[in-house]
Design a protein around this motif. Sequence first.
Motif, PDB file in Angstrom:
ATOM      1  N   GLN A 275       0.829  -1.211   0.000  1.00  0.00           N
ATOM      2  CA  GLN A 275       0.000   0.000   0.000  1.00  0.00           C
ATOM      3  C   GLN A 275       0.864   1.262   0.000  1.00  0.00           C
ATOM      4  N   LYS A 277       2.833   2.284   2.296  1.00  0.00           N
ATOM      5  CA  LYS A 277       2.585   2.939   3.574  1.00  0.00           C
ATOM      6  C   LYS A 277       3.878   3.391   4.246  1.00  0.00           C
ATOM      7  N   ARG A 279       6.025   5.542   2.912  1.00  0.00           N
ATOM      8  CA  ARG A 279       6.419   6.880   2.494  1.00  0.00           C
ATOM      9  C   ARG A 279       6.006   7.825   3.588  1.00  0.00           C
ATOM     10  N   PRO A 280       6.976   8.419   4.264  1.00  0.00           N
ATOM     11  CA  PRO A 280       6.559   9.258   5.387  1.00  0.00           C
ATOM     12  C   PRO A 280       5.799  10.498   4.952  1.00  0.00           C
ATOM     13  N   TYR A 281       6.087  11.030   3.760  1.00  0.00           N
ATOM     14  CA  TYR A 281       5.357  12.233   3.393  1.00  0.00           C
ATOM     15  C   TYR A 281       4.946  12.174   1.920  1.00  0.00           C
TER      16      TYR A 281
ATOM     17  N   MET B 467       5.302   8.330  10.986  1.00  0.00           N
ATOM     18  CA  MET B 467       4.538   8.338   9.741  1.00  0.00           C
ATOM     19  C   MET B 467       3.410   9.359   9.723  1.00  0.00           C
ATOM     20  N   THR B 915      -7.562   8.622   7.013  1.00  0.00           N
ATOM     21  CA  THR B 915      -6.290   7.920   6.926  1.00  0.00           C
ATOM     22  C   THR B 915      -6.264   6.572   7.634  1.00  0.00           C
ATOM     23  N   ASP B 917      -6.570   2.810   8.563  1.00  0.00           N
ATOM     24  CA  ASP B 917      -6.601   1.638   7.697  1.00  0.00           C
ATOM     25  C   ASP B 917      -7.766   0.744   8.125  1.00  0.00           C
ATOM     26  N   LYS B 919      -9.492  -1.320   6.587  1.00  0.00           N
ATOM     27  CA  LYS B 919      -9.538  -2.674   6.056  1.00  0.00           C
ATOM     28  C   LYS B 919      -8.785  -3.650   6.948  1.00  0.00           C
TER      29      LYS B 919
END
Lengths: 281, 1167
Positions: A275, A277, A279-281, B467, B915, B917, B919
């Motif tokens: 996905q 996921k 990538r921090p930004y 993140m 944002t 998740d 799923k």
Amino acid sequence: MAPSKGKNSNEPCIIPGGFTVLSLQFKTDSTSCHSVFVKEHRVRAEKNASRPLDRTLFAINIPPYCSEEVVRELFSQFGPIQSVELKERPGGTESTESKLSKYFTPASKEGFRVGYIVFKNSSSVTAAKSHSSDQPLVVSTEQKPVKTGLQKWIDQYSDSLIQKDKLQAAVDKFMEEYDKQKEEMEQKKKEEEQQQEEDGDGWVKVTRGGRGGKARPHSEAANQKALQRENKKRKRKELLNFYTWQHRNTQREHIAELRRKFEEDKQRIAVLRAQRKFRPY
Amino acid sequence: MKKPSEQSEFELEKEMGMDEEEISHSEEEGGVEGEAPKGTKRSMKQGASEDGVLRPVKLSRGELYKPPTAEELNQLKEAESLFHCSLLKMQMEELLKEVSLSERRKRLVDSFVQKVTELLQGVPHTEEVELSDQSWLPKDVKIPFLLVPKATKGKFHMAPPAAISLVGSYPLGTCTKPRVFVDLAVTIPSDVLHPKDALNQRYPRKRALYLAGLAQHLSTFPDIGTMCYSCLHGNRLRPLLLLTPPAGKDSGSLTLRLHACPPPGFFKPSRFHPQRNNVRTAWYTGLTAAETADVNEPPTPHYNSTLLGDLLPRVHLQFLSAVSTQCASFKDGVALLKVWLRQRELDQGSGCFSGFVASMLVAYLLSTHRVSNTMTAYQLLRNCLHFLASTDLTENGITLARSPDSTAPSLSEFHSAFQVVFVDPSGHLNLCADMTGNTYKQVQHEAALSLQFWDDPTLDGFQALLMTPKPLIRTCDHLFQLCSLVKLQSSCKKLNLLSELMDHSGNYILTVLPFILSLLQRGLGERVRLLAHSLSPDPEWPVNSVPPKHKDQPPLSFGLLLNPEFAASVLEKGPPADSPKALEFRQLWGSRSELRRFQDGAITEAVLWGGTTACERRLVPREITTHLLQLHADIPESCVRYTGGLLDDVIKMGREANSTGEEESLKVVQSYDDLSRKLWRLEGLPLSVTAVQGAHPSLRYSQVFPPVPLKLDYSFFEREKTTRALVPKEGKPCPTYITPVKVICHMEGSGKWPHDQLAIRHIKAAFHIRLGELLNQQHRYTCHATPTHLDVYKDGLVFRVQVAYHREPQVLRESFSPEGMLCYRDNPEAQKLELETLHRPFLTSTLHGLQQQHAAFGGVCRLAKRWLGAQLFSTDMNEDTADLLVASLFLQTAPFTPPGSPQVGLLRFLHLLSTFDWKNSPLVVNLNGQLTGDAKPTFPLLPPTAADYIEIKNDFIASRETLPVLFIATPKDKKLSIWTQEGPSVQMLQRLVMVAAESLRVLEAQLMDPSQEQDYRVALRPPLDAYDVLIHLQPKQVPLLAQAVDPPHINFTRGSMPGSVASAGGALPVIDFDPVSLYLAELRGAFGELALFFCDPYGGTVIAVLWKPPAFSPLPFKTSQMNARTVEVTGEEVRTVPNVEAILEDFRIMGEGLVKSIEARTERWVV
């Protein structure tokens, strides 16, 4: 789109499957019509006194604003009507719980419904089936207007204002019957129990019914509880970490646990990576 | 502990070299041999990652229990002891992979650097001219420098650079994506410079000119893509030339920054002592020396450190490289720290905590042995955060200089000149010279917060800390911006900051900033936990235009993290009138300060702020801010754009009211408390009351528009004949909607309760009647009993009391198996009852408790639900779900602190929706903190884990397909997610996520960008073009019209009058009569299979209809699927399609009197 297109205007419109299409409009000046499909009621397995096969007309797609009275009014042009039954979907009749007062019967769902219209004469069924689709049935007429929308909701609201004493009376009536029923049951039970006791000569009549209330509670929960108790007892007797092999096993289990977690995490990472996921930004 | 294991690891690895290969080989073989189950498992695992859904992992016994290799053991051990779990380790690795530069990218950089270096070698010599003469520069290249004052002495000529070398993060290996900056230091040859150039901006100007010369030279070559100027960390004295490679594939994110530097050692560092002056007042002000002769030249520490910074990049690089070679994970550690900083917007702009400072910090920790060389990147990050959290560099500065020479300033000298002190290895330069104390405090706050989250085993620290972006607007409770920055010039004058202005070379924004900050900090005091400010971003401008003025910068934003205890207090109590501090207090507050006598007899100075309602009191910080800025800094209120309560408007009750419903909610709760007391004390009930529980959003402060007591105009209504209750009159506007507030009343269990569902229902009805009678007799309340509930009219509000019997759900579940065994089977009826009488009251009381802890909770709920309603999602996401989601924002705050204002709460709510998740993860809402896990770690060796959380997660993954798409777990409901069983569906959730993301974007832009016209209601106006049919309603018949997002002017009455309401008696009002919801229910009942209906429950006058595509494809004739359809006959085949014309007509018929018009928007299915 009307299937009757290009046909003689006075002929009924019958579609494959044997249904006659009747059109139905709300008012005479309405611009569009619903198609109500009618057919004589015919079922293989059912023998129902309330729906005699020869006199019952089966109609589907009856719009929500048509109550039983309206349907009776609509179809009375084909002949006198004995009864009208509207249901959400086609199927057998249920034993209606007519015993309950109106306060306790759940409100029927509003929507499109199917109807079983029982005429007094079987000829009316044929009359209905040969009705032309170009002469629509009219729901709301000057003489008998059908209320919808705001008017209907206001009426509904004032109907929902229940008088306390009437409600109380309904409750009392039901509870009386319920108590009576219960008493009868008690009575019956008592009699059964009496039968099991020794009679004067010391004889006991043995029946199939078991020993009444004295037996182990016959329920699922009780069964499970008993099973659990057994298991617990067995477990308490076991010794843990006594033999070397047991110790080894615990260690092996530990590693297996770590491995399992590792695999899980790997999978999670794979999903996240897919996905994008990370990538921090 | 660590050492021996490592040693053994090393040895073992040597030994195992052979075996390992063998094992891996045999493993592969096993795979190839392909026992059938193993093969399929592999494919299944792959499948899992393909469709992005987690599935429970199954390993065969063989895989689980095979003898471990030493390496595997070590790996597992390491993951176990160093990280929470192996997951974190893998996550870190993935993240580092994502941000580090690829080899290909590095080659690209190297070749570009090579090319530029070659080009730069060829810079031609020019004639020597006066420094102020810039006529040699062509028209299309301007000098990147604001020449204020205009002239300075000195001569200048271009010459090829003395040296060109890479400096900064790239050669060090700490350069990270996404914007790759490669720094190239170009040394100005010494004959261009003069040793006295440090004075009066001569050197910075020469440096700027030199860059302009380079730009002119480079502009003639096609090897350079684009060229523009910027400046280093917003410091206008240090301009940069930015070069990108020619446009081509993947050139976009690579930028080469040319720094011009003096030759090493050209200036003596002692010249730049923070106490020394290098900008003469006479020169700066333009006055003659005689006029300023008596003035002591003020020190110019910031100017000095700017110049010093230019002198040292190579030295710093050498120092850092030396450190980096000693510590293997230095690079990764710095990279992680940089990611952490960037997510918090702390690494860019003037006075930032840059990546360079970050690497210096890691170097400091390594050199002072606070961390060891063998630590992993994760440990480095943790230790850095720990150090930052525990060390206050504004008080106790640190230095990297081992043995500074005698000329180097001492730490205390640094402290007197700068707010934050971190001295470089040379001992002369303060690396944090431009940083404000508040920025450092923010870093500290973030670090402390991060550590706290990281130690919490119940949450995914990686996700939260590395993140999740934390922009100022979503972090701080209130936010304000200074818009016309030019006004700050006058504040400089007002605050008398000439020497500081000189020090900052005329940058009045940076000059004033620390003073404004300290002023606000004093004024706001305990009200704020943190006063943060945005770092103005580095400007970039093309080489052919003059540099932007200071005032053209984007506005400065300040963020307030409120302290909920004090933030809203209206009184600022000062010192007693006779104390010496009183003067200071009066000075700070000016005319607002008054002498006040308090109840305890004390007479003190005090400031009283306005505000009677919670919504006004929330804005006290705004009053303070504007007042202080006006008073002390000459910044008019019009320049302060305060966004703290802008969104409150949409939940305000009525047009003129200034309350957002907190007070009204409180009244409802008080009235309910009274009712519950009276219910308890009722005499004459056959069974006693065991519990009275509220089960309505207004009893947990989360009703969007809490019910308000109303005085009724009886002439507006009809009367029902026997009960004398009011009934709406035909032909009049729909009467005001009265919300019934639901209350559950549990009755004592007793053998007298029947054991039959029908009988229980009748008994409950009898209880309703009896309760009504008693309430009427003993308290004169008007009551109305129905089989399902009892309506009590009290204090102008209506409470809907519902009697509950705790065994009823159980009775409903009872059934007998064919063998006559009694078993309990769950059914929807029982679930519904349990939801109403058990779960909802519990949720209500729990959330009521949450409101007591967090005052903003109710406001956030209301805003969030208002948004959901306005965007037509109310039917898909019920109120309880929305409240739970909001509750999760308060209970699971990472990486934030609990929201302190409704506005920031809404933003985070939207962020969560868009944002999360949904799923693959359950949203765990730890109500009352009941989910704890530390109790039983699975094995004594494992660190404490959150057993409950793991259990929830595993259950969730194991039965994902059957669970609702939006899954919320609470302590009472770990497996089912009872609140989201009904919806939203997959499609609606998808749309919800999309709309939330878009709304968030629009709202943040509205709140942050002053250039946009402010209309934040845009985020609450749904896009209607996606729908097929719009049903417009008669506004008069929509009872909640006044709650609409854009409330129309109402010039008719709905049967209520102003005035106070009697607490008891009166005729029963019209309760719960909303034609719109009745209409919607009818529409859904009739056409639910064909279409979806959407409406804003808060005063929406449009019902949007969306046809369901599957229903519109022709179907074969089937008696059970004929609703509202008509037939098409082609030969012997009969197909059915929806009768659209008739349906549209039905919409009108069924909504007679309510529907104004019907607009069919799409031609798609209209016949």
